[in-house]
Design an enzyme around this catalytic site. Structure first.
Site, mmCIF file in Angstrom:
data_model
loop_
_atom_site.group_PDB
_atom_site.id
_atom_site.type_symbol
_atom_site.label_atom_id
_atom_site.label_comp_id
_atom_site.label_asym_id
_atom_site.label_seq_id
_atom_site.Cartn_x
_atom_site.Cartn_y
_atom_site.Cartn_z
ATOM 1 N N GLU A 1 7.019 5.750 -3.052
ATOM 2 C CA GLU A 1 6.488 4.953 -1.650
ATOM 3 C C GLU A 1 6.810 3.328 -2.028
ATOM 4 O OE1 GLU A 1 2.641 4.127 0.774
ATOM 5 O OE2 GLU A 1 2.781 5.783 -0.537
ATOM 6 N N LYS B 1 9.525 7.969 6.305
ATOM 7 C CA LYS B 1 8.051 7.409 5.912
ATOM 8 C C LYS B 1 7.377 7.007 7.190
ATOM 9 C CE LYS B 1 5.405 4.118 3.501
ATOM 10 N NZ LYS B 1 4.940 2.819 2.674
ATOM 11 N N GLU C 1 -2.189 -8.548 0.656
ATOM 12 C CA GLU C 1 -0.939 -8.583 0.302
ATOM 13 C C GLU C 1 -0.276 -9.825 0.821
ATOM 14 O OE1 GLU C 1 2.524 -5.290 1.109
ATOM 15 O OE2 GLU C 1 0.691 -4.986 1.689
ATOM 16 N N GLU D 1 -7.826 7.943 2.328
ATOM 17 C CA GLU D 1 -7.627 6.388 2.111
ATOM 18 C C GLU D 1 -8.086 5.381 2.965
ATOM 19 O OE1 GLU D 1 -3.441 4.252 1.521
ATOM 20 O OE2 GLU D 1 -3.680 6.120 0.367
#
Length: 398
Positions: free
Chosen positions: A245, A151, A201, A381
């Site tokens: 993910e 990733k 976050e 995105e």
């Protein structure tokens, strides 16, 4: 030395408007931070945390001890750390700090913000161009299919140049009132530059012996149509690509936090959280601190960077980011937050943000790229993530 504010943890009850009055009082050069537990507005600089070879958590602890020995009763540090741990941070002990409850607890946050006063138009310049970004995603996917890494988070920027200096208080108002339950910040970093944003976050918080981390990974843009918005949220909860993910990030957070904890709890499946523009897969990891001398910032530095903002393996992902991103991330995907001399604090990943300098705003957005990623979807995105700040400045989309 000047006295700083007492314990930054607010004690209810607070009158109506106790949080929004701090938001309204923000002026460029101040340090503003709103979290789901408190609102802070800091003025001046009693001491700066120096740059040096020692770990930043040690330098923060030494600075707080020095300030306390000079007569400050309950000092705290506020500021930002960059994506690159070796780069200088922007952390200070303020001269004075005003504290209020969370913005979400203040009913006055429902009042609509005004439109930022300037400028009337913006010149937009993406870096890289969306088509080039899509090619980078495709190239990264090909390398992952070849087994080089699993990733990488690739970002792009959008530079906005106005006819005059941006209205920072106005932008902060719109960011905070749009998502009052999130993490909103406005902090000076280097002279003449301000970092603003509304991150969803939490990297880690510590209050006493309670540790909390809220990793997010796996996202989809929201829709103005209610039925479509619900469909997208449900699809995200069932997306094999996004669930994988997300699991990688949660596993990394779990493994990193576990040595600091006497006990730790990790839910088996993620839930959903939403911002004004995005749905995210979310897991709240909680733990009980094993050693009281460990600060929130020390644990945050151990967690940083998570796979949610870098990739896996981290060292390879960092190199790949350097190959594909034609800019320095600076404070983007670093951390913003506060900490006190007892080790309590909240540290948030620096997302949905922009840097303001003169007439220029530089926006940042990224997407997690895995072997199942589609270049067009990842590009879309990032465009959706730009929307958080584009809405705040009244600029057209990309």
């Amino acid at each position: 030395m000047s006295a700083v504010s007492p314990d930054p943890r607010p004690s209810p009850p607070f009158p109506v408007g106790a949080a929004t009055v701090l938001l309204d009082a923000y002026r460029p050069g101040d340090r503003f931070l709103a979290t789901p537990t408190r609102t802070l507005l800091a003025h001046g600089s009693l001491a700066e945390v120096p740059h040096g070879p020692e770990p930043v958590a040690e330098r923060v602890t030494a600075t707080l001890r020095r300030v306390r020995s000079g007569g400050a009763a309950a000092p705290l540090v506020v500021g930002a750390l960059p994506f690159d741990p070796a780069a200088p941070a922007a952390l200070v002990v303020p001269e004075a700090t005003r504290t209020g409850p969370a913005l979400a607890a203040d009913p006055l946050t429902v009042l609509p913000p005004g439109r930022p006063s300037a400028p009337d138009s913006w010149n937009l310049r993406p870096e890289p161009e969306p088509s080039v970004y899509g090619k980078s995603v495709a190239s990264a996917v090909e390398r992952m299919l070849g087994g080089e890494f699993s990733k990488v988070v690739l970002a792009r920027t959008l530079e906005l140049t106005g006819t005059g200096a941006p209205d920072l208080p106005g932008m902060l108002q719109r960011l905070a009132r749009t998502d009052p339950a999130g993490y909103t910040f406005a902090l000076p970093t280097v002279p003449g530059r301000t970092l603003l944003g509304a991150s969803p976050e939490l990297l880690v918080s510590r209050r006493g012996d309670l540790l909390v981390s809220n990793p997010l990974a796996g996202s989809t843009p929201r829709s103005a149509d209610l039925a479509e918005d619900v469909r997208r949220a449900a699809a995200l909860l069932e997306s094999a690509k996004d669930l994988h993910e997300h699991a990688v990030v949660v596993d990394s957070v779990h493994r990193t936090m576990a040595p600091y904890c006497a006990s730790i709890d990790v839910p088996a499946r993620p839930s959903l959280i939403r911002t004004a523009t995005m749905w995210h897969l979310s897991t709240t990891v909680t733990g009980t601190l094993a050693r009281p001398g460990v600060s929130a910032l020390e644990i945050a530095c151990a967690l940083h960077p998570t796979p949610a903002v870098c990739g896996t393996p981290a060292d390879v992902a960092r190199r790949v980011i350097g190959e594909y991103e034609p800019f320095d991330r600076g404070f983007y995907t670093g951390m913003v937050g506060w900490g006190d001399a007892e080790g309590n604090g909240e540290w948030v990943i620096t997302l949905r943000c922009a840097e303001a300098e003169g007439r220029v705003l530089r926006l940042y957005a990224g997407a997690g790229v895995v072997s199942a990623s589609d270049p067009a979807s990842e590009t879309a995105e990032t465009a959706a993530k730009f929307r958080t700040f584009l809405n705040a400045v009244g600029a057209d989309g990309v």
